[in-house]
Design an enzyme around this catalytic site. Structure first.
Site, PDB file in Angstrom:
ATOM      1  N   GLU A 134      -0.951  13.509  -5.176  1.00  0.00           N
ATOM      2  CA  GLU A 134      -0.441  13.363  -3.786  1.00  0.00           C
ATOM      3  C   GLU A 134      -1.047  14.803  -3.008  1.00  0.00           C
ATOM      4  OE1 GLU A 134       3.007  11.450  -2.281  1.00  0.00           O
ATOM      5  OE2 GLU A 134       3.087  11.044  -4.677  1.00  0.00           O
TER       6      GLU A 134
ATOM      7  N   HIS B 137     -14.374  -3.215  -2.710  1.00  0.00           N
ATOM      8  CA  HIS B 137     -13.629  -3.526  -1.665  1.00  0.00           C
ATOM      9  C   HIS B 137     -12.053  -3.443  -1.986  1.00  0.00           C
ATOM     10  CE1 HIS B 137     -17.492  -4.866   0.326  1.00  0.00           C
ATOM     11  NE2 HIS B 137     -17.640  -4.981  -0.776  1.00  0.00           N
TER      12      HIS B 137
ATOM     13  N   SER C   3      13.192  11.894  -6.743  1.00  0.00           N
ATOM     14  CA  SER C   3      13.860  11.698  -5.141  1.00  0.00           C
ATOM     15  C   SER C   3      15.270  12.174  -4.855  1.00  0.00           C
ATOM     16  CB  SER C   3      13.657  10.228  -4.775  1.00  0.00           C
ATOM     17  OG  SER C   3      14.462   9.809  -3.609  1.00  0.00           O
TER      18      SER C   3
ATOM     19  N   LYS D 264      13.147   7.133  -8.857  1.00  0.00           N
ATOM     20  CA  LYS D 264      11.763   7.550  -8.462  1.00  0.00           C
ATOM     21  C   LYS D 264      11.272   8.403  -9.315  1.00  0.00           C
ATOM     22  CE  LYS D 264       9.733   6.469  -5.309  1.00  0.00           C
ATOM     23  NZ  LYS D 264       9.809   6.564  -3.869  1.00  0.00           N
TER      24      LYS D 264
END
Ligand code: ARG
Length: 471
Positions: free
Chosen positions: A302, A168, A289, A295
């Site tokens: 992804e 969970h 970024s 970043k």
């Protein structure tokens, strides 16, 4: 593009099948029905299949030895033309099959026109796709093995690195990082098994089914199968030209594999986030970024997660493509190619890049361990400890729940509660409890086959290594 005045019968699509047609196809219909823009990718399989067919026709006395020699000579030139980019693909010739056959006839004359004896594009295309896919399956099998090996080798160094195992998405019990990685190896191993199984049903020869009913020429199908390395021949001509189960199965294998990759990618993204900080990825797999200078984004993971969507989508496309088709061949089948091609390309690239990226993972052991210490991950160990002292498990569970509640209130870990406090939950608790509450104690205790104890995980590493080395 097409030249409708050409003297080559196949150069004018309207004349390609018969003199029956009294007007040429409209430009739009031509463009709509043509597949050469994408199925030219099958050219090598098409040539191979044609050569095997021609050789058999000659052996059976259906065409002359001279015809075979002409066909072989013409095909050799066609291969050279395609490889050097000089072959002129014509939309008017619809697909890869008619393009190659037309060129052959231009090059060698009548022998080229005899090639299609006892054959139809229906069994031809089914043969081509199977031949092509078989080659891709063999490449994918190697990539899947490399992916597994990358994970196994990373795992080998981390059988003693503790991280929180989750259920969970809540801290559940300590596990080793190696154990976690090997869970993915199990998934990819099943994928590899599925792929090997699909291959058996891909590797059967449709050729000889002709349009749908078989042919009146004395073809030797077994011979063609042998030449092309097929394990056998399709046993029903109607099924041979219309079956695309092999594509559905392959696509389903690929979708499942991409789902596994997607899950791993999701974890990599999470682990790399500042909130987890479990791993770092080599710079070459990250992007920056344009606005936030700090970043470093795990774009590769992804994208791999994102690309699972198109592969799952292709499976849906293929299932839907097949569901309404009556026997036998229907032009619908031409739509099987782009989803299949993209599935193969996406999966191959994704496996390649993921295997590489896994090799570039830096593990932050301390962060993993700190996280494992946070969520009362050894609460089950305390319950098990009490069971060993004679308590029924349910009572032990209850006692530990009280202990966790108090620890939570005090903002400390179970191991940080004084012995006297612990004994308040159950008098059987002794000094030996603190060893049980450690992460490594918890790990070592799970020394059951398939468990997270280092000894067990090391045994699995060894098993995978020898399995992947073909041992
Ligand atoms: N381009 C076609 C395909 O991919 C080849 C088979 C065409 N057969 C036919 N009867 N129209 O399915």
């Amino acid at each position: 593009m097409s030249d409708h005045r050409s003297s080559d019968p196949l150069a004018n699509k309207q004349q390609a099948w018969s003199a029956l047609f009294s007007e040429p196809m409209s430009e739009l219909v031509q463009r709509y029905t043509a597949s050469v823009g994408f199925d030219q990718r099958l050219w090598r399989a098409d040539v191979e299949g044609s050569l095997a067919h021609a050789e058999m026709l000659a052996a059976q006395g259906v065409i002359a030895a001279q015809d075979l020699a002409d066909i072989q000579r013409g095909m050799a030139q066609i291969v050279a033309e395609i490889e050097s980019g000089k072959f002129e693909w014509k939309l008017a010739l619809e697909d890869v099959h008619l393009n190659i056959e037309a060129r052959l006839t231009t090059l060698v004359g009548d022998a080229g026109k005899r090639l299609h004896t006892g054959r139809s594009r229906n069994d031809q295309v089914a043969t081509d796709v199977r031949l092509w896919l078989r080659g891709e399956i063999d490449k994918l099998a190697r990539l899947l093995a490399a992916m597994q090996l990358a994970l196994v080798e990373l795992a080998a160094g981390h059988t003693d690195t503790v991280m929180p195992g989750f259920t969970h998405m809540q801290v559940a019990q300590p596990v080793s990082f190696a154990h976690h990685l090997l869970a993915y190896v199990e998934m990819f191993a099943r994928d590899a098994e599925r792929l090997a199984d699909v291959r058996k049903r891909v590797n059967l020869l449709p050729l000889g089914a002709a349009a749908l009913a078989g042919t009146s020429y004395p073809l030797d199908r077994e011979r063609v199968a042998k030449t092309l390395g097929f394990d056998g021949v399709c046993r029903n001509s109607l099924d041979a030209v219309s079956d695309r189960d092999f594509a559905l199965e392959f696509s389903s294998f690929a979708a499942i594999t991409m789902v596994h990759i997607s899950r791993l990618s999701e974890e990599i993204v999470l682990w790399m986030s500042q909130n987890f900080g479990f791993i770092d990825l080599a710079d070459r797999y990250c992007t920056g970024s344009s606005i936030m200078p700090q970043k470093r984004n795990p774009d590769v993971a992804e994208l791999a997660r994102g690309k699972s969507g198109r592969v799952v989508g292709h499976l849906m496309a293929l299932l839907t493509l097949m569901k309404g088709q009556p026997l036998t061949y229907n032009k619908d089948n031409q739509e099987d190619k782009e989803p299949l091609f993209d599935t193969v390309d996406t999966l191959a690239d994704t496996l390649r890049i993921m295997a590489e990226m896994v090799g570039g993972i830096t593990v932050k052991k301390d962060a993993m361990e700190r996280a494992a210490l946070k969520g009362y991950a050894t609460a089950t160990d305390l319950a098990d400890y009490l069971v060993k002292k004679g308590l029924p498990f349910r009572d032990a569970h209850e006692a530990v729940a009280h202990a966790v509640k108090v620890a939570l209130q005090q903002g400390v870990d179970l191991a940080e509660l004084p012995l006297a406090t612990l004994q308040g939950f159950n008098a059987a608790i002794g000094d030996d409890v603190f060893e049980v509450l450690t992460l490594r104690g918890s790990l070592a205790a799970r020394n059951v086959l398939g468990g997270t104890a280092p000894a067990q995980v090391l045994a699995q590493v060894a098993r995978h290594r020898s399995r992947l080395a073909g041992g």
